[in-house]
Design an enzyme around this catalytic site. Structure first.
Site, PDB file in Angstrom:
ATOM      1  CE1 TYR A 148     -13.002 -22.645 -26.180  1.00  0.00           C
ATOM      2  CE2 TYR A 148     -14.633 -23.148 -24.495  1.00  0.00           C
ATOM      3  CZ  TYR A 148     -13.581 -22.373 -24.948  1.00  0.00           C
ATOM      4  OH  TYR A 148     -13.095 -21.342 -24.172  1.00  0.00           O
ATOM      5  CB  SER A 206     -13.469 -22.864 -20.414  1.00  0.00           C
ATOM      6  OG  SER A 206     -14.805 -22.410 -20.525  1.00  0.00           O
TER       7      SER A 206
HETATM    8  N1  NAD Z   1     -13.870 -15.046 -23.189  1.00  0.00           N
HETATM    9  C1  NAD Z   1     -14.451 -15.985 -22.490  1.00  0.00           C
HETATM   10  O1  NAD Z   1     -15.613 -15.825 -22.071  1.00  0.00           O
HETATM   11  C2  NAD Z   1     -13.689 -17.233 -22.151  1.00  0.00           C
HETATM   12  C3  NAD Z   1     -14.283 -18.119 -21.228  1.00  0.00           C
HETATM   13  C4  NAD Z   1     -13.585 -19.271 -20.874  1.00  0.00           C
HETATM   14  C5  NAD Z   1     -12.331 -19.530 -21.410  1.00  0.00           C
HETATM   15  N2  NAD Z   1     -11.792 -18.661 -22.322  1.00  0.00           N
HETATM   16  C6  NAD Z   1     -10.457 -18.976 -22.824  1.00  0.00           C
HETATM   17  O2  NAD Z   1      -9.610 -17.855 -22.597  1.00  0.00           O
HETATM   18  C7  NAD Z   1      -8.470 -17.928 -23.456  1.00  0.00           C
HETATM   19  C8  NAD Z   1      -8.189 -16.551 -24.033  1.00  0.00           C
HETATM   20  O3  NAD Z   1      -9.211 -16.220 -24.960  1.00  0.00           O
HETATM   21  P1  NAD Z   1      -9.937 -14.790 -24.956  1.00  0.00           P
HETATM   22  O4  NAD Z   1     -11.288 -15.019 -24.400  1.00  0.00           O
HETATM   23  O5  NAD Z   1      -9.071 -13.768 -24.398  1.00  0.00           O
HETATM   24  O6  NAD Z   1     -10.159 -14.618 -26.551  1.00  0.00           O
HETATM   25  P2  NAD Z   1      -9.399 -13.696 -27.629  1.00  0.00           P
HETATM   26  O7  NAD Z   1      -9.839 -14.227 -28.950  1.00  0.00           O
HETATM   27  O8  NAD Z   1      -9.648 -12.262 -27.335  1.00  0.00           O
HETATM   28  O9  NAD Z   1      -7.861 -14.033 -27.397  1.00  0.00           O
HETATM   29  C9  NAD Z   1      -7.307 -15.288 -27.777  1.00  0.00           C
HETATM   30  C10 NAD Z   1      -5.927 -15.051 -28.381  1.00  0.00           C
HETATM   31  O10 NAD Z   1      -5.365 -16.318 -28.763  1.00  0.00           O
HETATM   32  C11 NAD Z   1      -4.732 -16.160 -30.026  1.00  0.00           C
HETATM   33  N3  NAD Z   1      -4.615 -17.434 -30.726  1.00  0.00           N
HETATM   34  C12 NAD Z   1      -5.553 -18.121 -31.410  1.00  0.00           C
HETATM   35  N4  NAD Z   1      -5.024 -19.218 -31.959  1.00  0.00           N
HETATM   36  C13 NAD Z   1      -3.710 -19.240 -31.613  1.00  0.00           C
HETATM   37  C14 NAD Z   1      -2.644 -20.122 -31.880  1.00  0.00           C
HETATM   38  N5  NAD Z   1      -2.809 -21.224 -32.635  1.00  0.00           N
HETATM   39  N6  NAD Z   1      -1.425 -19.841 -31.348  1.00  0.00           N
HETATM   40  C15 NAD Z   1      -1.237 -18.714 -30.604  1.00  0.00           C
HETATM   41  N7  NAD Z   1      -2.206 -17.823 -30.348  1.00  0.00           N
HETATM   42  C16 NAD Z   1      -3.431 -18.094 -30.835  1.00  0.00           C
HETATM   43  C17 NAD Z   1      -5.626 -15.168 -30.769  1.00  0.00           C
HETATM   44  O11 NAD Z   1      -4.958 -14.561 -31.858  1.00  0.00           O
HETATM   45  C18 NAD Z   1      -5.981 -14.197 -29.662  1.00  0.00           C
HETATM   46  O12 NAD Z   1      -5.065 -13.136 -29.591  1.00  0.00           O
HETATM   47  C19 NAD Z   1      -8.797 -19.013 -24.465  1.00  0.00           C
HETATM   48  O13 NAD Z   1      -8.113 -20.197 -24.118  1.00  0.00           O
HETATM   49  C20 NAD Z   1     -10.289 -19.209 -24.303  1.00  0.00           C
HETATM   50  O14 NAD Z   1     -10.709 -20.496 -24.690  1.00  0.00           O
HETATM   51  C21 NAD Z   1     -12.446 -17.531 -22.706  1.00  0.00           C
END
Ligand code: NAD
Length: 286
Positions: free
Chosen positions: A153, A142
């Protein structure tokens, strides 16, 4: 990697958001795709949707915090497709939005999923990719893996940035042909602000006597900036570009990274840090 068609990709956290977009894009590129997630119903729905397009798809319910479950994911991938080329260690959760002291259980949950999920991915998949050398690992960190913050986080994402860069350097020293990328998204329009849907009971937030209005405000603001953020399929395009062109860093918002310059300057001058924070980027109209 020079081409994708016919090869195999594994994506964790593939039932939603960026993971679902990566799996969809890989399938569109002609890859066999293994979707894994801890949430079974949306995972199976995603698998059915992709299968209906004619893609070769496998769905495996996996909690990435559990080393044995990730090993089983690797075993099932090999059994189904005989090879692994791309692995996206992407599953992640945001911790508590409460302004109060973070519970140790909250730190443990977030670090178990966000950091150990990646570590387990390396342990189970890296040897399989190194066997043939035609592969790429993409770890989702991130921009918050670059901003100082006293949060579970940030801790998890700083660690993911560090070990991913370390792995990249190590593989280059070994003259490996395996690629490594560190995805550092800014705001992306996903359900990350609803991470509590996957919070285990042992890490439950304590019940409060009164509603935590500040936490609610933070949640609402985050929902707004996420909704105005980049679309996940655009991030999937950046990931495919990084794989095919062997790029390590994948940033979605370089302005955020540029705002860290004073921090690096203070380090170079051995001065106490000035506050730098993500707060300036919490305006949904930016
Ligand atoms: N959305 C943002 O702005 C953003 C920014 C920076 C980083 N991220 C990172 O992107 C990645 C994807 O997240 P996203 O934004 O698509 O959110 P999201 O919540 O839409 O998707 C995350 C997915 O991870 C799954 N998950 C949660 N815990 C889990 C576990 N223990 N084992 C397996 N799967 C699990 C959830 O069920 C979900 O389907 C994450 O690592 C998040 O930290 C997101």
């Amino acid at each position: 990697m020079k081409d994708l068609a016919g090869k195999t990709a594994v994506v964790t956290g593939a039932a939603s958001g960026m993971g679902l977009a990566f799996a969809t894009r890989f399938a569109a590129e002609g890859m066999k795709v293994v979707l894994s997630d801890v949430e079974e119903p949306p995972l199976m729905e995603a698998v059915e949707t992709l299968r209906a397009t004619g893609a070769e798809v496998l769905g495996v319910v996996t909690d990435v915090a559990d080393a044995a479950a990730v090993q089983s994911l690797a075993d099932q991938t090999m059994e189904a497709f005989g090879q692994v080329n791309i692995v996206c260690n992407n599953a992640g959760v945001a911790g508590s939005m409460s302004g109060g002291a973070l519970s140790v259980a909250d730190w443990k949950w977030v670090i178990d999923v966000n950091l150990f999920g990646v570590i387990h991915g390396h342990a189970s998949f890296l040897p399989l990719i190194q066997e043939h050398g035609d592969g790429h690992i993409i770890n989702t960190a991130s921009v918050l893996g670059h901003f100082p913050a006293h949060s579970a986080y940030a801790a998890s994402k700083w660690a993911v940035v560090g070990i991913t860069e370390g792995l990249f350097n190590q593989l280059r020293e070994e003259e490996s042909t395996v690629g490594v990328s560190c995805l550092c998204p800014g705001w992306v329009n996903t359900r990350i602000n609803e991470s509590a849907r996957n919070r285990p009971e042992w890490a439950a937030e304590p019940a409060l006597d009164e509603p935590d209005e500040e936490a609610e405000m933070r949640r609402a603001l985050l929902a707004e900036v996420l909704a105005s953020g980049m679309q996940p399929d655009e991030v999937a395009g950046l990931v495919v570009d990084a794989v095919l062109n062997n790029k390590f860093w994948i940033f979605t918002d370089l302005d955020m990274i540029a705002s860290l310059e004073p921090r690096f300057q203070a380090i170079l001058e051995n001065r106490n840090p000035d506050p730098v924070g993500i707060g300036a980027f919490l305006d949904p109209d930016d």
